[in-house]
Design a protein around this motif. Structure first.
Motif, PDB file in Angstrom:
ATOM      1  N   VAL A   1      -6.525   5.368  -0.613  1.00 35.49           N
ATOM      2  CA  VAL A   1      -6.567   6.805  -0.881  1.00 35.49           C
ATOM      3  C   VAL A   1      -5.228   7.473  -0.584  1.00 35.49           C
ATOM      4  CG1 VAL A   1      -7.738   8.969  -0.336  1.00 35.49           C
ATOM      5  CG2 VAL A   1      -9.025   6.828  -0.384  1.00 35.49           C
ATOM      6  N   ASP A   2      -4.693   7.234   0.605  1.00 33.10           N
ATOM      7  CA  ASP A   2      -3.437   7.906   0.985  1.00 33.10           C
ATOM      8  C   ASP A   2      -2.997   7.362   2.346  1.00 33.10           C
ATOM      9  OD1 ASP A   2      -1.267   9.589   1.067  1.00 33.10           O
ATOM     10  OD2 ASP A   2      -2.401  11.424   0.704  1.00 33.10           O
TER      11      ASP A   2
ATOM     12  N   CYS B   1       0.823  -1.213   0.000  1.00 32.26           N
ATOM     13  CA  CYS B   1       0.000   0.000   0.000  1.00 32.26           C
ATOM     14  C   CYS B   1       0.853   1.259   0.000  1.00 32.26           C
ATOM     15  CB  CYS B   1      -0.937  -0.009   1.220  1.00 32.26           C
ATOM     16  SG  CYS B   1      -2.213  -1.287   1.150  1.00 32.26           S
ATOM     17  N   LEU B   2       1.934   1.234   0.776  1.00 32.73           N
ATOM     18  CA  LEU B   2       2.814   2.399   0.818  1.00 32.73           C
ATOM     19  C   LEU B   2       3.491   2.607  -0.540  1.00 32.73           C
ATOM     20  CD1 LEU B   2       4.049   4.662   2.463  1.00 32.73           C
ATOM     21  CD2 LEU B   2       5.813   3.070   3.266  1.00 32.73           C
ATOM     22  N   SER B   3       3.854   1.512  -1.211  1.00 31.49           N
ATOM     23  CA  SER B   3       4.444   1.629  -2.547  1.00 31.49           C
ATOM     24  C   SER B   3       3.471   2.288  -3.506  1.00 31.49           C
ATOM     25  CB  SER B   3       4.829   0.242  -3.071  1.00 31.49           C
ATOM     26  OG  SER B   3       5.860  -0.316  -2.303  1.00 31.49           O
TER      27      SER B   3
ATOM     28  N   LEU C   1      -5.496   5.332   4.625  1.00 29.74           N
ATOM     29  CA  LEU C   1      -6.884   5.748   4.479  1.00 29.74           C
ATOM     30  C   LEU C   1      -7.500   4.969   3.308  1.00 29.74           C
ATOM     31  CD1 LEU C   1      -8.826   7.782   5.777  1.00 29.74           C
ATOM     32  CD2 LEU C   1      -8.179   9.401   3.996  1.00 29.74           C
ATOM     33  N   PHE C   2      -8.512   4.136   3.631  1.00 30.96           N
ATOM     34  CA  PHE C   2      -9.173   3.315   2.620  1.00 30.96           C
ATOM     35  C   PHE C   2     -10.603   3.813   2.411  1.00 30.96           C
ATOM     36  CE2 PHE C   2      -5.923   0.511   4.314  1.00 30.96           C
ATOM     37  CZ  PHE C   2      -5.430  -0.116   3.172  1.00 30.96           C
ATOM     38  N   ARG C   3     -11.106   3.607   1.170  1.00 33.55           N
ATOM     39  CA  ARG C   3     -12.527   3.874   0.879  1.00 33.55           C
ATOM     40  C   ARG C   3     -13.194   2.514   0.605  1.00 33.55           C
ATOM     41  NH1 ARG C   3     -15.218   8.057  -2.618  1.00 33.55           N
ATOM     42  NH2 ARG C   3     -13.158   8.592  -3.407  1.00 33.55           N
ATOM     43  N   ARG C   4     -14.239   2.226   1.329  1.00 36.37           N
ATOM     44  CA  ARG C   4     -15.005   0.991   1.133  1.00 36.37           C
ATOM     45  C   ARG C   4     -15.825   1.104  -0.148  1.00 36.37           C
ATOM     46  NH1 ARG C   4     -20.164  -0.860   3.712  1.00 36.37           N
ATOM     47  NH2 ARG C   4     -20.327   1.305   4.441  1.00 36.37           N
ATOM     48  N   LEU C   5     -15.740   0.063  -0.982  1.00 32.37           N
ATOM     49  CA  LEU C   5     -16.497   0.024  -2.243  1.00 32.37           C
ATOM     50  C   LEU C   5     -17.351  -1.241  -2.294  1.00 32.37           C
ATOM     51  CD1 LEU C   5     -13.692   1.302  -4.642  1.00 32.37           C
ATOM     52  CD2 LEU C   5     -15.628   2.611  -3.764  1.00 32.37           C
TER      53      LEU C   5
ATOM     54  N   ARG D   1      -6.599  -4.809   2.856  1.00 32.82           N
ATOM     55  CA  ARG D   1      -6.983  -3.751   3.781  1.00 32.82           C
ATOM     56  C   ARG D   1      -6.859  -4.208   5.239  1.00 32.82           C
ATOM     57  NH1 ARG D   1      -7.964  -1.302   7.448  1.00 32.82           N
ATOM     58  NH2 ARG D   1      -9.510   0.262   7.945  1.00 32.82           N
ATOM     59  N   ASN D   2      -7.267  -5.449   5.540  1.00 33.92           N
ATOM     60  CA  ASN D   2      -7.217  -5.955   6.915  1.00 33.92           C
ATOM     61  C   ASN D   2      -5.791  -6.101   7.419  1.00 33.92           C
ATOM     62  OD1 ASN D   2      -9.997  -6.055   6.996  1.00 33.92           O
ATOM     63  ND2 ASN D   2     -10.112  -8.225   6.433  1.00 33.92           N
TER      64      ASN D   2
END
Length: 906
Positions: free
Chosen positions: A829-830, A717-719, A807-811, A799-800
């Motif tokens: 997201v960031d 995720c950081l990448s 910061l995640f957005r649930r879809l 995500r888990n």
């Protein structure tokens, strides 16, 4: 034969040479300091020594300096302290204060302030009375005028006698403080003073002083030493001056040994001078406390035979000596202020000040007649004066045994003062005053005088009571702390240079050194150290043993064995010291082990240099540097074949790159692609990702293999987040250098799960790659970004595992081909710490809308999505879901629809 010689040189001669080198280095300052620091570290781990409750440090510290005056003080101040310490029955008093030079004469304040005024009043009253009587007799004719001359001559002789008496007594004001200190030491009976052991002759020391010290204060030592081994010897001595020395209970030297690194770890207990042996300042009183045991010395120890311990038992005390005839100091665990019992010397001075104020008040009360009402067995002031006469008599050369009576009389005096001030005497006086006020016929002046007394008497009693209470509190502390104590007096004020360093403290007052020596002897708890040759023998044995162990091992295992051997040896030596208090010099064997396996392993590394070079060249193009280093340590990880692992797959692709490539010639296309792939790949490699392959503009990579680490989802995720940031920077360059007709925009798909990873192919041509459904899902997520208007999509498992730093957005929940269980999608997201409040607000509104959406509440859901669009007008997912709501409001989905979308091919 050649192989055997090389083996012998490598596994036998190398250890022996290494041991020889480090045995010689043991005497180098750097290595010696390192050994001492290792000893210090183990000493901190060791169970701390018990602190004997008989030891009391009487500090001339900041409180004393502020209240008494700058140091050095007049010697009568310390001398009066010795008197008070005798009153409270200190067992011994050791003064870490040098009195090696004569002091100026002082002022006897009691003579100046008390005796001289009283004597002047008495003598001048007598002269005045004689003159008055003479003139009265002449006036009345009792003496004929012709005989008056002889009476005048007699009067002149009486006046001359008074003059001579006053002159003699005035001379007593100037006091010899050295003599006074000596008399106070004699009165105390247990005062110990210093002697300096010098490396060169001291012309200042008088022969009589040196002779007195030799005759009275040397230690009888029964020696059992081998030929050629001697005590440390001093060239000269500088004892305390004779007026004090001849009344001391003993003397001891205060010379301090400091190691090369400035730390005090060891000390001499005895120093020889011209065949006589002088004790350390703490040893001198200790020998007295232990019943004067016979002192026997050997090269290894000082033995105190049949010592009488404070608990009443009798036993031999064996004090170990190091190779240089010194004793290791068993320091207490902590700073100076935290070790032993402490008391400020100002308590003694304050006692005297309060006592003087109390006596002054009592004499005023006596002059006013208050004491006539006291119904005790004796007059308190007479008792006080009687005790003072005893003290003065002893100070003038009387029998010190009288001090027992002195103590008893003073206790009776303080008890009597308490009775005097308990209220009954005051009430009796006030009762008489009240009676007098009730009498008839009092004049106004008499009435006023009696009324003033009703205010003055309570005030006098209250002031005196306050002084008495303060003095009683002080005496209670002294009575608690001093009786039976071995008292060590020394300068501890902030500005003193009499400060040293111990293994536990950077600032430890030197007077604490004497307390620590006394403590370890009283507790019979000592430290010892083995001679160096023990260490050399151990170094040879363990170095040869390690060489034997690693002779057939590969370099990595050799390193492990070598490091473990060093740690085991240090641990064993440390535990031995912690349990026994005997230190085994560890540095030479430890360094010998370390450099033995280091040299042998280095040879092995040279032999495998080609293999390592091949591995580095082969994998440097798609593995991070730290992953390559791990593989170099264990090349077996690169064996042909795959294994199932829990990893995170990472797919990227550039939006519309085919269109871009059609508008560029091949040279520009390659330049653009290389710029893009370099920046993006560096981010992956920096975060320990492994690049599987490049497919045009797409990067296929994974995190968590070949080297395992638990946070691979977070790193992926950081990448992704960093790649999107780098994309913005890269597009500025693209525009400036006209590298592309349009900016580059990267879509990323991330999934965490079980997948197969390993070297696939043949030994001649292999590819380190991954495969499995979890890999396919990551690839599909990368393409699905275009459906949602997102750039980074991750699965629920990613995500888990990524944690809350992002910061995640649930879809949507989606169903993947071949997998029945729906999977929740999330937009990355960031980093949470970088996201601004506007983004967080929009995501929160969106998430509420998604909840309404999945509950089929289309209108409320659309309102939330539209609000999110107001906050972020270009938000793709909000626009998508707002349109869905509008469509479902026109035509609702089937009732059996569960909100799950089927994810097809990308």
């Amino acid at each position: 034969m050649g192989i055997m010689k090389r083996t012998l040189a490598l596994y036998v001669f190398v250890p022996l040479i290494v041991v020889a080198v480090f045995s010689a280095f043991h005497f180098a300052p750097l290595v010696g300091t390192a050994e001492n620091r290792l000893y210090d570290g183990l000493l901190r781990i060791k169970e701390p020594i018990e602190e004997n409750d008989k030891i009391l440090l009487l500090n001339i510290g900041d409180e004393a300096i502020v209240n008494v005056g700058v140091w050095p003080w007049s010697r009568d101040i310390v001398a009066r302290g010795l008197v008070l310490l005798r009153e409270f029955e200190a067992r011994t008093v050791s003064l870490d204060i040098e009195y090696v030079e004569e002091s100026p004469r002082g002022v006897n304040s009691s003579v100046l302030n008390e005796e001289i005024p009283e004597l002047f009043d008495q003598e001048f009253s007598t002269i005045r009375r004689n003159i008055t009587d003479l003139f009265t007799a002449l006036q009345q004719g009792q003496i004929p005028l012709e005989e008056a001359e002889s009476f005048v001559e007699d009067l002149g002789e009486l006046t001359e006698e008074s003059r001579n008496l006053l002159l003699d007594r005035v001379q007593d004001i100037a006091r010899d403080n050295d003599e006074f200190m000596g008399n106070a030491a004699r009165l105390n009976g247990q005062a110990y003073f210093t002697i300096n052991m010098l490396n060169q002759a001291d012309p200042v020391v008088r022969e009589s002083t040196e002779e007195y010290a030799r005759e009275h204060f040397t230690v009888d030592v029964a020696r059992d030493r081998t030929e050629g081994e001697e005590f440390v010897e001093a060239d000269a001595i500088r004892p305390t001056i004779l007026p004090i020395l001849e009344h001391a209970a003993g003397i001891g030297f205060v010379n301090v040994d400091v190691d090369a690194d400035g730390v005090r770890r060891r000390i001499n207990l005895l120093i020889e001078h011209e065949g006589d042996y002088y004790p350390q300042l703490a040893l001198s009183p200790i020998l007295d406390v232990l019943g004067d045991p016979e002192v026997t010395t050997t090269p290894q120890r000082v033995l105190l035979e049949e010592a009488e311990l404070p608990d009443g038992t009798v036993e031999d005390i064996s004090i170990p000596l190091t190779e240089h005839g010194k004793t290791l100091i068993h320091w207490p665990d902590g700073d100076f202020e935290d070790s032993y019992r402490h008391m400020s010397y100002y308590r003694l001075v304050a006692h005297e000040e309060l006592e003087n104020r109390l006596i002054e008040n009592l004499r005023i009360m006596a002059d006013a007649g208050y004491l006539n009402y006291y119904e005790g067995e004796f007059d308190p002031i007479q008792a006080y004066d009687y005790a003072s006469d005893i003290k003065d008599d002893v100070l003038a050369g009387g029998d010190p045994a009288q001090m027992d009576e002195y103590v008893q009389v003073r206790e009776a005096f303080f008890d009597a003062v308490g009775d005097l001030l308990d209220g009954e005497t005051e009430e009796a006086i006030l009762a008489d005053v009240e009676n007098a006020l009730e009498q008839d016929g009092l004049s106004e002046e008499e009435q006023s005088n009696y009324e003033e007394l009703t205010e003055e008497i309570p005030r006098n009693f209250e002031n005196t009571s306050q002084v008495y209470e303060q003095l009683s509190e002080n005496r209670a502390v002294l009575r608690e702390e001093i009786p039976g104590s071995m008292v060590f007096v020394g300068l501890t004020a902030t500005g003193t240079v009499d400060i040293g360093v111990t293994p536990f403290s950077e600032r430890y007052a030197n007077v604490g050194t004497h307390a620590s020596i006394a403590n370890m002897i009283l507790e019979n708890d000592f430290l010892d150290v083995y001679p160096l040759w023990y260490s050399v023998v151990a170094a040879v044995l363990v170095a040869l043993g390690v060489a034997f162990l690693i002779r057939k091992l590969n370099p990595l295992v050799s390193i492990i064995v070598g490091v473990v051997s060093v740690l085991v040896f240090l641990t064993a030596g440390g535990l031995f010291f912690v349990q026994t208090g005997t230190y085994f010099p560890l540095l030479t064997p430890a360094l010998s082990i370390f450099f033995t396996f280091l040299v042998i392993t280095s040879v092995k590394f040279i032999q495998t240099a080609k293999e390592r070079s091949y591995i580095r060249n082969a994998f440097s193009h798609y593995l991070s540097t730290d992953v390559i280093n791990d593989l170099l340590s264990d090349p077996s990880k690169l064996a042909l074949g795959g294994e199932k692992k829990h990893l995170t797959a990472f797919f990227t692709d550039v939006k519309g790159f085919s269109t871009i490539s059609e508008q560029l010639d091949p040279t520009d296309l390659v330049k653009l692609l290389n710029n893009y792939l370099t920046e993006m790949s560096d981010i992956i490699l920096e975060l320990r990702g492994t690049i599987d392959k490049y497919e045009g503009d797409a990067i296929i990579s994974f995190f968590g293999a070949p080297i395992e680490y638990g946070d691979h989802a977070a790193r992926a995720c950081l990448s992704a987040v960093r790649m999107k940031r780098m994309e913005a920077v890269l597009n500025e360059r693209v525009v400036e250098e006209n590298l592309s007709p349009t900016p580059l925009h990267t879509r990323i798909g991330i999934n965490t799960g079980e997948m197969v990873v390993g070297n696939m192919g043949t030994f001649q041509k292999m590819d380190y790659t991954m495969m499995g459904n979890a890999v396919n899902l990551a690839a599909r997520l990368e393409g699905v970004n275009k459906q949602y208007g997102t750039w980074i999509l991750a699965s629920e498992s990613t995500r888990n595992e990524a944690g809350d730093d992002y910061l995640f957005r649930r879809l949507d929940r989606v169903r993947v081909v071949g997998i029945n269980t729906p999977v929740r999608l999330f937009e990355v997201v960031d980093e949470r710490s970088n996201a601004d409040s506007q983004i967080k607000e929009a995501l929160e509104v969106f998430d509420e809308g998604l909840t309404f959406f999945e509950q089929r509440e289309w209108e409320q859901a659309r309102e939330h999505f539209n609000r999110a669009l107001e906050i972020r007008p270009d938000d793709g997912p909000s626009a998508l879901y707002a349109k869905r709501c509008s469509d479902f409001m026109k035509k609702a989905p089937p009732k059996k629809w569960d909100g799950v979308y089927t994810l097809g091919m990308k």
